[in-house]
Write an enzyme that holds these catalytic residues in place. Sequence first.
Site, PDB file in Angstrom:
ATOM      1  CG  HIS A  69       2.651   5.948   5.680  1.00 29.65           C
ATOM      2  ND1 HIS A  69       2.249   5.950   7.001  1.00 29.65           N
ATOM      3  CD2 HIS A  69       1.643   6.534   4.996  1.00 29.65           C
ATOM      4  CE1 HIS A  69       1.066   6.505   7.113  1.00 29.65           C
ATOM      5  NE2 HIS A  69       0.672   6.872   5.894  1.00 29.65           N
ATOM      6  CG  HIS A 115      -1.892  -1.126   1.246  1.00 27.45           C
ATOM      7  ND1 HIS A 115      -1.988  -2.001   2.302  1.00 27.45           N
ATOM      8  CD2 HIS A 115      -2.794  -1.552   0.325  1.00 27.45           C
ATOM      9  CE1 HIS A 115      -2.914  -2.909   2.043  1.00 27.45           C
ATOM     10  NE2 HIS A 115      -3.412  -2.659   0.851  1.00 27.45           N
ATOM     11  CG  HIS A 139      -0.585   8.496   1.258  1.00 28.61           C
ATOM     12  ND1 HIS A 139      -1.424   7.400   1.159  1.00 28.61           N
ATOM     13  CD2 HIS A 139      -0.304   8.639   2.573  1.00 28.61           C
ATOM     14  CE1 HIS A 139      -1.647   6.914   2.379  1.00 28.61           C
ATOM     15  NE2 HIS A 139      -0.968   7.644   3.247  1.00 28.61           N
ATOM     16  CG  HIS A 187       0.482  10.711   6.218  1.00 28.25           C
ATOM     17  ND1 HIS A 187      -0.561   9.947   5.717  1.00 28.25           N
ATOM     18  CD2 HIS A 187       0.246  11.994   5.820  1.00 28.25           C
ATOM     19  CE1 HIS A 187      -1.395  10.731   5.062  1.00 28.25           C
ATOM     20  NE2 HIS A 187      -0.924  11.971   5.106  1.00 28.25           N
ATOM     21  CB  THR A 243      -5.969   8.535   4.895  1.00 26.14           C
ATOM     22  OG1 THR A 243      -4.616   8.082   4.907  1.00 26.14           O
ATOM     23  CG2 THR A 243      -6.067   9.917   5.513  1.00 26.14           C
ATOM     24  CB  THR A 244      -5.254   3.107   5.315  1.00 25.55           C
ATOM     25  OG1 THR A 244      -4.735   3.155   6.653  1.00 25.55           O
ATOM     26  CG2 THR A 244      -4.307   3.835   4.375  1.00 25.55           C
TER      27      THR A 244
END
Length: 306
Positions: free
Chosen positions: A132, A100, A134, A157, A245-246
């Site tokens: 992590h 992800h 995005h 993040h 957000t996941t």
Amino acid sequence: MFVLRFWWPLAILSCSSALIEIPADYLTAIRQDRADEDAAGDYNYDHQGADWTGTCDTGQRQSPIDLIFSDSTLSSIPRIRFNNYNQSLRTPLVLTNNGHTANMVLPLTRGGQRPYINGGLLPGDFEVQSVHFHWGSRSSKGSEHAINFVRYDVEMHIVHKNRRYESMGEATQQPDGLAVLGVMFRAVPRSRPNSQLYGLNKIFNQVPRIVEYNSNVTISGQLNVGQLLGDVVTGEFYTYNGSLTTPDCAESVTWTVFSDILDFPERQIAKLWTLKDSRSRPLINNYRDIQDTNGRPVYYRALQKL
């Protein structure tokens, strides 16, 4: 420091068969992070989260949102205070493609402390857990939040847990459990001085080694959490109460998103576009769509004039 010498179990993290040394507590944290990721179930970004169920679908305090200056409350809340952020972390660090995102669990410092933040809207001290990213693709932007209707190339993040809770699992179930710092990256054609981007370059230089799902790479040398922020002005930010957000999109996050944008070389960002998800498909556009604010207050802290 107790050090465990081991071969990476392929069921947990696929890695070349190299003998490495990892502190036992860091190895435990990596395994727990993977277990937490697996507990979220099988999901993807084919529809930018529109097909996610449960709290992701029914929640009223969901993230990300569009952070709009004119709709925000200008506030004199305290600045974020960074504690032990300038202390070198124990290495090697482990960067993982979990299908992800590119994720790195962050260990204790070499002095045995846990970096933590407080201030802002944070209800206590929040210890750093992981970092992590995005991102989008060659033809699209990939930040999760937007700032004044503008989305950026990458959003980083840095995830923190409230000290009062023993584990991420427990903290995720509490409205004051988590704090996430959001940093926007803007792709630029040329590199900045290495001294400003040292920490991020150390991470991104290793991204080509985690192209395959479930692969990982170790990062050695000196690195502290503060270096991940580059030269971002941390005194100006948006802050609000929202969610992960996941999946499971738990509404447990105090968000702090810096309004200053970090210029980062496009050649480094492009490395993220080469990663693959668990289906061996390109891992691109791994962002969730903008969510409704549902009347939530969003606060903006400007730099204080002397």
